[in-house]
Design an enzyme around this catalytic site. Structure first.
Site, PDB file in Angstrom:
ATOM      1  N   ARG A 147       5.215   2.313  19.863  1.00 40.04           N
ATOM      2  CA  ARG A 147       5.730   1.549  18.722  1.00 40.04           C
ATOM      3  C   ARG A 147       7.169   1.932  18.407  1.00 40.04           C
ATOM      4  NH1 ARG A 147       0.544   2.766  14.786  1.00 40.04           N
ATOM      5  NH2 ARG A 147      -1.019   1.691  16.061  1.00 40.04           N
ATOM      6  N   SER A 181      -8.949   1.851  12.775  1.00 40.71           N
ATOM      7  CA  SER A 181      -7.606   2.365  13.055  1.00 40.71           C
ATOM      8  C   SER A 181      -7.461   2.605  14.555  1.00 40.71           C
ATOM      9  CB  SER A 181      -7.357   3.669  12.306  1.00 40.71           C
ATOM     10  OG  SER A 181      -7.622   3.503  10.943  1.00 40.71           O
ATOM     11  N   SER A 182      -6.222   2.858  14.977  1.00 37.65           N
ATOM     12  CA  SER A 182      -5.959   3.031  16.404  1.00 37.65           C
ATOM     13  C   SER A 182      -6.100   4.499  16.811  1.00 37.65           C
ATOM     14  CB  SER A 182      -4.542   2.550  16.716  1.00 37.65           C
ATOM     15  OG  SER A 182      -3.610   3.513  16.262  1.00 37.65           O
ATOM     16  N   CYS A 204      -3.742  10.635   5.779  1.00 38.08           N
ATOM     17  CA  CYS A 204      -4.349   9.554   4.985  1.00 38.08           C
ATOM     18  C   CYS A 204      -5.330  10.089   3.941  1.00 38.08           C
ATOM     19  CB  CYS A 204      -5.121   8.605   5.891  1.00 38.08           C
ATOM     20  SG  CYS A 204      -4.145   7.784   7.134  1.00 38.08           S
ATOM     21  N   ASP A 247       0.878  -1.171   0.000  1.00 36.08           N
ATOM     22  CA  ASP A 247       0.000   0.000   0.000  1.00 36.08           C
ATOM     23  C   ASP A 247       0.916   1.222   0.000  1.00 36.08           C
ATOM     24  OD1 ASP A 247      -2.221  -1.633   0.221  1.00 36.08           O
ATOM     25  OD2 ASP A 247      -2.946  -0.774   2.111  1.00 36.08           O
TER      26      ASP A 247
HETATM   27  O1  DAV Z   1      -2.371   3.188  13.864  1.00 35.95           O
HETATM   28  O2  DAV Z   1      -4.197   2.270  13.248  1.00 35.95           O
HETATM   29  C1  DAV Z   1      -3.901   3.575  10.768  1.00 35.95           C
HETATM   30  C2  DAV Z   1      -3.494   4.027   9.405  1.00 35.95           C
HETATM   31  C3  DAV Z   1      -4.661   4.178   8.548  1.00 35.95           C
HETATM   32  N1  DAV Z   1      -4.393   4.420   7.157  1.00 35.95           N
HETATM   33  C4  DAV Z   1      -3.124   2.806  12.989  1.00 35.95           C
HETATM   34  C5  DAV Z   1      -2.751   3.060  11.546  1.00 35.95           C
END
Ligand code: DAV
Length: 385
Positions: A267, A303-304, A356, A197
């Site tokens: 991370r 997503s987080s 994004c 991606d």
């Molecule tokens: O931290 O969930 C999300 C990235 C979405 N394009 C995350 C990454």
């Protein structure tokens, strides 16, 4: 043909002054289907089936309002903003190798399209529902390609997305097993086909980082090396072993300007991988904890909470942040940035935030070397004369 000084497609990094950008659209957006590369879950009720088909009119218009707010801000800053073409995302796809009940959306051009200098690359993509997402950007690509002979355009090889391309057990591994496997970097995609991606890359002039993830494999990174190294680029695979569901680098490791990278305290980079940054005078700046916890993210958002870090640079001194993320805004202001807060939480369930939801086509600047003290081994050594 009269050619302006700078090619119409020209973007070498994530921070140079922004001139033209594509902002995504939630029109006709659908829920991501369950498929071997993705197991979406409702956050509050993970055992209930995830909805399918088109998102509600209300959800779509809330997201579109916030995307329009981003467009207005960028235009007020003198940036030309372009939008994707409408696509029928609710239709199913069938190829000789797979079938999927609906497609996804065009909210996140970043995942699909990348500008590397004067070249546009369409990523292979890793999920079935996103196989044809490039179509939303094709009329723009043709326009840029027709406008300026200096524009290069590459479509990366499409993977089969057949069952055998995936490792479906991945989704059922318990946390202990994930922890045990965290250094093997094996996720829901196998290693045979070329898969990436676009959002797993981060651009630093002649150096490009690529994250090994659920959406980018080692063959994908090899393809990028072979494609880009002859043009003088150095491609650096990076790993974040404590991210058990990694996808897209822009919530994990985010360059803000030359010498400064926003990092994710949950991370850390793989041991040894920070050396190239520290030895080249880059500071790694930890992002503050996001305002909302993972449990407080919108129910359909996959997503987080670290979407907080998904900022968009208008220039090396101007940056757009989600409006609730005050601690991050204060940190950036203390480092000399002019911060533009805007509401964007209704976009989160479409897979991203400000970085994004955009694809920068043109920024000022050229191919610089921000890593003067680097030893780099290209895949193919130049032939001896
Ligand atoms: O931290 O969930 C999300 C990235 C979405 N394009 C995350 C990454």
């Amino acid at each position: 043909m009269y050619l302006p000084h700078s090619p119409v497609v020209n973007s070498w990094n994530e921070w140079d002054p922004l001139r033209e950008v594509v902002v995504g659209s939630a029109d006709a957006a659908c829920f991501e289907p369950t498929e071997p590369g993705s197991r979406p879950r409702i956050r509050s009720t993970p055992d209930k089936p995830f909805p399918t088909g088109m998102k509600s009119k209300e959800a779509i218009s809330l997201a579109n309002e916030e995307l329009a707010g981003l467009v207005a801000l960028l235009e007020a800053q003198g940036v030309t903003v372009r939008r994707p073409s409408p696509r029928p995302f609710a239709t199913s796809i069938r190829t000789p190798d797979f079938e999927v009940s609906n497609q996804y959306c065009a909210v996140c051009p970043r995942d699909v399209m990348i500008t590397i200098g004067n070249e546009i690359i369409e990523a292979t993509m890793s999920r079935r529902a996103r196989y044809f997402e490039f179509q939303a950007y094709r009329s723009l690509v043709y326009e840029y390609w027709n406008a300026d002979p200096r524009v290069q355009w590459t479509t990366a090889p499409k993977p089969s997305m057949a069952d055998g391309m995936y490792r479906e057990e991945f989704w059922d591994w318990p946390v202990e097993e994930r922890h045990a496997k965290m250094h093997s970097f094996e996720f829901c995609i196998q290693q045979d086909e070329v898969i990436f991606d676009a959002a797993d890359m981060s651009r630093f002039g002649r150096d490009i980082l690529v994250q090994e993830s659920m959406t980018t494999n080692r063959a994908g990174i090899r393809w990028l090396k072979r494609h880009l190294e002859p043009g003088g680029f150095r491609i650096h695979p990076v790993h974040f072993p404590l991210d058990f569901y990694p996808s897209h680098i822009d919530c994990t490791f985010v360059p803000l300007r030359p010498g400064l990278i926003l990092t994710n305290p949950d991370r850390p980079l793989r041991d040894g991988e920070e050396a190239m940054f520290l030895e080249n005078d880059w500071e790694l700046l930890e992002a503050p904890q996001p305002i909302l916890g993972n449990d407080e993210m919108p129910p359909y958002c996959q997503s987080s909470k670290w979407l907080s870090m998904n900022v968009l640079s208008i220039s090396p001194t101007k940056i757009i942040c989600e409006e609730s993320e005050k601690p991050l805004q204060d940190l950036l202001a203390s480092r000399g940035f002019e911060v533009f807060p805007i509401p964007f939480r209704n976009v989160f369930e479409y897979g991203g935030s400000l970085h994004c939801a955009t694809w920068d086509v043109r920024r000022d600047g050229s191919k610089e070397n921000y890593f003067p003290h680097l030893t780099y081994e290209p895949l193919v050594q130049p032939a001896q004369p």
